[in-house]
Design a protein around this motif. Structure first.
Motif, short mmCIF file in Angstrom:
data_model
loop_
_atom_site.label_atom_id
_atom_site.label_comp_id
_atom_site.label_asym_id
_atom_site.label_seq_id
_atom_site.Cartn_x
_atom_site.Cartn_y
_atom_site.Cartn_z
N ARG A 66 51.12 -16.98 85.65
CA ARG A 66 49.87 -17.49 85.30
C ARG A 66 49.84 -18.83 85.59
NH1 ARG A 66 48.72 -18.31 78.84
NH2 ARG A 66 49.69 -20.14 79.55
N GLY A 67 48.93 -19.18 86.55
CA GLY A 67 48.55 -20.59 87.31
C GLY A 67 49.90 -20.77 87.81
N GLY A 68 50.56 -22.07 87.37
CA GLY A 68 51.76 -22.64 87.91
C GLY A 68 53.10 -22.14 87.06
N ASP A 69 52.57 -21.39 86.01
CA ASP A 69 53.84 -21.06 85.06
C ASP A 69 54.81 -20.24 85.74
OD1 ASP A 69 52.32 -22.19 82.96
OD2 ASP A 69 51.73 -20.30 82.06
N GLU A 70 56.08 -20.14 84.88
CA GLU A 70 57.08 -19.24 85.47
C GLU A 70 56.70 -17.73 85.74
OE1 GLU A 70 61.47 -17.93 83.19
OE2 GLU A 70 60.56 -19.91 82.99
N GLN A 71 57.21 -17.16 86.85
CA GLN A 71 57.25 -15.71 86.70
C GLN A 71 57.90 -14.99 85.82
OE1 GLN A 71 58.30 -14.81 91.01
NE2 GLN A 71 59.56 -13.14 90.31
N ARG A 72 57.04 -14.02 85.21
CA ARG A 72 57.56 -12.99 84.50
C ARG A 72 57.35 -11.63 85.14
NH1 ARG A 72 57.26 -15.67 78.86
NH2 ARG A 72 57.64 -13.38 78.11
N ARG A 73 58.00 -10.49 84.62
CA ARG A 73 57.94 -9.11 84.81
C ARG A 73 56.96 -8.46 83.63
NH1 ARG A 73 62.64 -6.70 87.79
NH2 ARG A 73 61.59 -7.86 89.20
N TYR A 74 55.93 -7.56 84.28
CA TYR A 74 55.23 -6.81 83.45
C TYR A 74 55.31 -5.43 84.22
CZ TYR A 74 53.48 -11.58 82.30
OH TYR A 74 53.51 -12.70 81.93
N ASP A 75 54.74 -4.45 83.06
CA ASP A 75 54.45 -3.06 83.30
C ASP A 75 52.88 -2.89 82.91
OD1 ASP A 75 57.05 -2.19 84.14
OD2 ASP A 75 57.52 -0.98 82.48
N LEU A 76 52.09 -2.42 84.03
CA LEU A 76 50.75 -2.19 83.85
C LEU A 76 50.58 -0.57 83.68
CD1 LEU A 76 48.70 -4.67 86.16
CD2 LEU A 76 48.98 -4.72 83.61
N ARG A 77 49.92 0.13 82.98
CA ARG A 77 49.64 1.40 82.97
C ARG A 77 48.22 1.67 83.17
NH1 ARG A 77 50.64 2.40 77.73
NH2 ARG A 77 48.62 2.49 76.99
N ARG A 78 47.75 2.48 84.08
CA ARG A 78 46.60 3.09 84.26
C ARG A 78 46.42 4.48 83.42
NH1 ARG A 78 43.21 2.75 89.79
NH2 ARG A 78 45.30 3.04 90.67
N ASP A 79 45.51 4.40 82.34
CA ASP A 79 45.28 5.44 81.66
C ASP A 79 44.27 6.30 82.50
OD1 ASP A 79 46.84 4.72 79.65
OD2 ASP A 79 45.20 3.80 78.43
N PHE A 80 44.35 7.81 82.06
CA PHE A 80 43.52 8.82 82.53
C PHE A 80 42.24 8.69 82.67
CE2 PHE A 80 41.36 13.07 81.88
CZ PHE A 80 41.91 13.68 83.32
N ASP A 81 41.55 7.86 81.68
CA ASP A 81 40.13 7.27 81.62
C ASP A 81 39.77 6.34 82.87
OD1 ASP A 81 41.25 5.37 80.21
OD2 ASP A 81 40.06 5.52 78.61
N GLY A 82 40.92 5.88 83.26
CA GLY A 82 40.70 4.69 84.16
C GLY A 82 41.13 3.15 83.87
N ASN A 83 40.99 3.29 82.36
CA ASN A 83 41.43 1.80 81.88
C ASN A 83 42.95 1.49 82.13
OD1 ASN A 83 38.76 1.50 80.60
ND2 ASN A 83 39.39 2.98 79.01
N TRP A 84 43.10 0.03 82.11
CA TRP A 84 44.31 -0.37 82.44
C TRP A 84 44.88 -1.00 81.35
CZ3 TRP A 84 47.12 -0.52 86.97
CH2 TRP A 84 46.55 0.08 87.94
N VAL A 85 46.11 -0.97 80.78
CA VAL A 85 46.73 -1.54 79.65
C VAL A 85 48.01 -2.14 80.27
CG1 VAL A 85 48.10 -0.68 77.72
CG2 VAL A 85 46.00 0.39 78.35
#
Length: 91
Positions: A66-85
């Motif tokens: 986020r901006g110049g903040d420290e790098q972090r690891r994330y998991d994004l999920r795309r639901d069946f309805d197309g929404n991202w979580v």
């Protein structure tokens, strides 16, 4: 390292090839760094009484900042309805 469960809907910006390049979480844009990794997990359809609409869950493991903040690891999920979580924050 234990991840923090976030499980919050987010807006995701995709590249032409369909890979996530950024996501908006808590009003801030997080830019994906490097190559995100697509992961598919089996949905436990046998635990429900209904016929499954889908079998696999689409996840993307990625590093973002986020901006110049420290790098972090994330998991994004795309639901069946197309929404991202935003599923997990690995810290």
């Amino acid at each position: 390292m234990m991840p923090n469960i976030i499980d919050t809907r987010v807006d995701v910006v995709l590249a032409e090839n369909g890979d996530p390049v950024a996501f908006i979480w808590d009003r801030f844009e997080h830019t994906v760094l490097g190559q995100p990794q697509a992961i598919f997990q089996r949905h436990s359809w046998w635990e429900t009484a209904s016929i499954p609409k889908y079998v696999d869950i689409e996840l993307w493991r990625l590093d973002a900042s986020r901006g110049g903040d420290e790098q972090r690891r994330y998991d994004l999920r795309r639901d069946f309805d197309g929404n991202w979580v935003l599923a997990l924050d690995w810290g």
